[in-house]
Enzyme design. Structure first.
Site, short mmCIF file in Angstrom:
data_model
loop_
_atom_site.label_atom_id
_atom_site.label_comp_id
_atom_site.label_asym_id
_atom_site.label_seq_id
_atom_site.Cartn_x
_atom_site.Cartn_y
_atom_site.Cartn_z
N GLU A 26 -73.89 31.66 13.92
CA GLU A 26 -72.99 31.67 15.06
C GLU A 26 -71.65 32.31 14.69
O GLU A 26 -71.04 31.95 13.67
CB GLU A 26 -72.75 30.24 15.55
CG GLU A 26 -74.02 29.56 16.07
CD GLU A 26 -73.81 28.07 16.30
OE1 GLU A 26 -72.66 27.62 16.23
OE2 GLU A 26 -74.80 27.36 16.53
N SER A 56 -77.00 27.53 19.18
CA SER A 56 -78.17 26.65 19.13
C SER A 56 -78.70 26.66 17.71
O SER A 56 -79.38 27.60 17.29
CB SER A 56 -79.26 27.13 20.10
OG SER A 56 -80.46 26.40 19.90
N GLU A 57 -78.37 25.61 16.97
CA GLU A 57 -78.83 25.53 15.58
C GLU A 57 -80.35 25.48 15.51
O GLU A 57 -80.96 26.04 14.58
CB GLU A 57 -78.22 24.31 14.89
CG GLU A 57 -76.76 24.47 14.50
CD GLU A 57 -75.81 24.44 15.69
OE1 GLU A 57 -74.67 24.92 15.56
OE2 GLU A 57 -76.22 23.92 16.75
N PHE A 80 -71.10 24.39 10.57
CA PHE A 80 -70.63 23.19 9.88
C PHE A 80 -71.86 22.39 9.44
O PHE A 80 -72.82 22.23 10.21
CB PHE A 80 -69.77 22.32 10.80
CG PHE A 80 -68.34 22.79 10.91
CD1 PHE A 80 -67.34 22.23 10.13
CD2 PHE A 80 -68.00 23.80 11.80
CE1 PHE A 80 -66.02 22.67 10.24
CE2 PHE A 80 -66.70 24.25 11.91
CZ PHE A 80 -65.70 23.68 11.13
N ASP A 82 -72.36 19.40 9.31
CA ASP A 82 -72.65 18.26 10.19
C ASP A 82 -73.78 18.60 11.17
O ASP A 82 -74.53 17.72 11.61
CB ASP A 82 -71.41 17.88 10.99
CG ASP A 82 -70.19 17.68 10.10
OD1 ASP A 82 -69.75 16.55 9.94
OD2 ASP A 82 -69.70 18.70 9.56
N HIS A 126 -67.14 16.91 11.75
CA HIS A 126 -66.96 18.19 11.09
C HIS A 126 -66.53 18.02 9.63
O HIS A 126 -65.97 18.93 9.03
CB HIS A 126 -65.90 19.04 11.80
CG HIS A 126 -66.34 19.54 13.14
ND1 HIS A 126 -66.44 18.72 14.24
CD2 HIS A 126 -66.69 20.78 13.57
CE1 HIS A 126 -66.85 19.43 15.29
NE2 HIS A 126 -67.00 20.69 14.90
#
Length: 336
Positions: A26, A56-57, A80, A82, A126
């Site tokens: 991203e 969209s991971e 990140f 997370d 994060h």
């Protein structure tokens, strides 16, 4: 060179050397170049192979898996660490399984990069170090960046194999200078590399030879750099000598270097920034306690962060996440 720039050059080298390598993530394209600027300039140099993806991971992981099955070598950035929770299904139930499911006839060599860790006041979602949730996943390698491991050598090794990889990069490493061992030293500490066949090296750091050390401390990533400062300070100010082991590969773990060190010192302290409980440190404690029960002079001590939500307040965050104070207290207690 600082770590972020060296990692950028590493990715550039990978893209140049192998046309199968792709970089996905991203906001990684120029002019932004990623949240931590690791990919800056790469999309300009390789416009067809460095691609910004939708937010969209799951899509990033799924597309990377498909590309890998088709013969490419995708390197996927999760903005990140997370957000690794959003790729857990793709990684655990698909990417890590294909090679074994199809008896080696299909491989899925995806490298997932994830900036992780706290100490920057980024708040509860994060600032986490979630890599412990991926440790022990069969056929998945978990690797941690550090200042004492050359990222070019690490990525060369990762791209030479077909295993999928999770590569975690603590965010506080990015602006710091590498101290890769050279001529037997790393900064002001003695340095040596130790590795079993097929494993990434563990870097061994100490102020004096191992035989004079009273404690072994095992730490990775940014926590290893904090531990190095403590090891040097204790040696100079109080002649408390500790050997620091910094593994690049967290899973599968190369236990041989740890056994060799603890076999001499008889004491082990593990350090990680992830939350305490069911962690890398507890696995190390169980393994070393079983293998070196007679050599241990005291129980293995596991230093980890508080098992709670990480606050946005920098003051409160510093109380929850492991820092030099907790590391020094554990080493003093072990050496006493």
């Amino acid at each position: 060179m600082i770590f972020a720039k060296e990692l950028n050059e590493t990715l550039r080298t990978c893209l140049t050397a192998d046309p199968r390598v792709l970089v996905l993530g991203e906001d990684i394209a120029d002019p932004y170049g990623g949240a931590f600027k690791v990919t800056r300039g790469l999309s300009t140099a390789f416009p067809d192979r460095v691609r910004t993806m939708p937010i969209s991971e799951g899509a990033i992981a799924g597309i990377s898996a498909g590309l890998a099955l088709a013969g490419y070598r995708p390197i996927a950035e999760i903005m990140f660490g997370d957000f690794l929770t959003l790729v857990f299904d793709q990684v655990v139930n698909h990417i890590a399984k294909y090679q074994a499911m199809y008896a080696g006839q299909a491989t899925c060599p995806v490298i997932v990069r994830a900036p992780s860790g706290g100490h920057r006041g980024y708040g509860p979602t994060h600032s986490q170090s979630l890599e412990k949730h991926f440790l022990g996943v069969p056929h998945l390698r978990v690797v941690a960046a550090s200042l004492v491991h050359d990222p070019r050598a690490v990525f060369e090794e990762l791209l030479a194999q077909d295993s999928p990889v999770l590569y975690v990069e603590h965010k506080l490493l990015y602006p710091q200078h590498l101290t890769v061992p050279e001529n037997g030293r790393s900064g002001d500490l003695l340095a040596a590399q130790d590795a079993s066949p097929g494993m990434l090296p563990t870097v061994c750091l100490s102020a004096v030879p191992r035989e004079e050390c009273a404690v072994t401390v095992l730490a990775y990533g940014y926590q290893a750099m904090l531990a190095a400062k403590v090891v040097e300070r204790l040696a100079v100010e109080e002649e408390i000598f500790v050997e620091l082991l910094v593994p690049a590969q967290l899973a599968p773990m190369d236990w041989a270097p740890v056994e060799r060190s603890v076999g001499v010192t008889g004491r082990l302290v593990t350090v990680e920034e992830g939350s305490g409980g069911w962690s890398w440190g507890t696995e190390a404690a169980a393994t070393i306690s079983r293998r070196l029960f007679r050599e241990l002079r005291s129980p293995v001590d596991v230093v980890a962060s508080e098992p709670t939500v990480i606050p946005s307040s920098r003051t409160k965050e510093s109380r929850i996440l492991v820092g030099e104070g907790q590391i020094e207290a554990a080493l003093r207690a072990a050496a006493a």
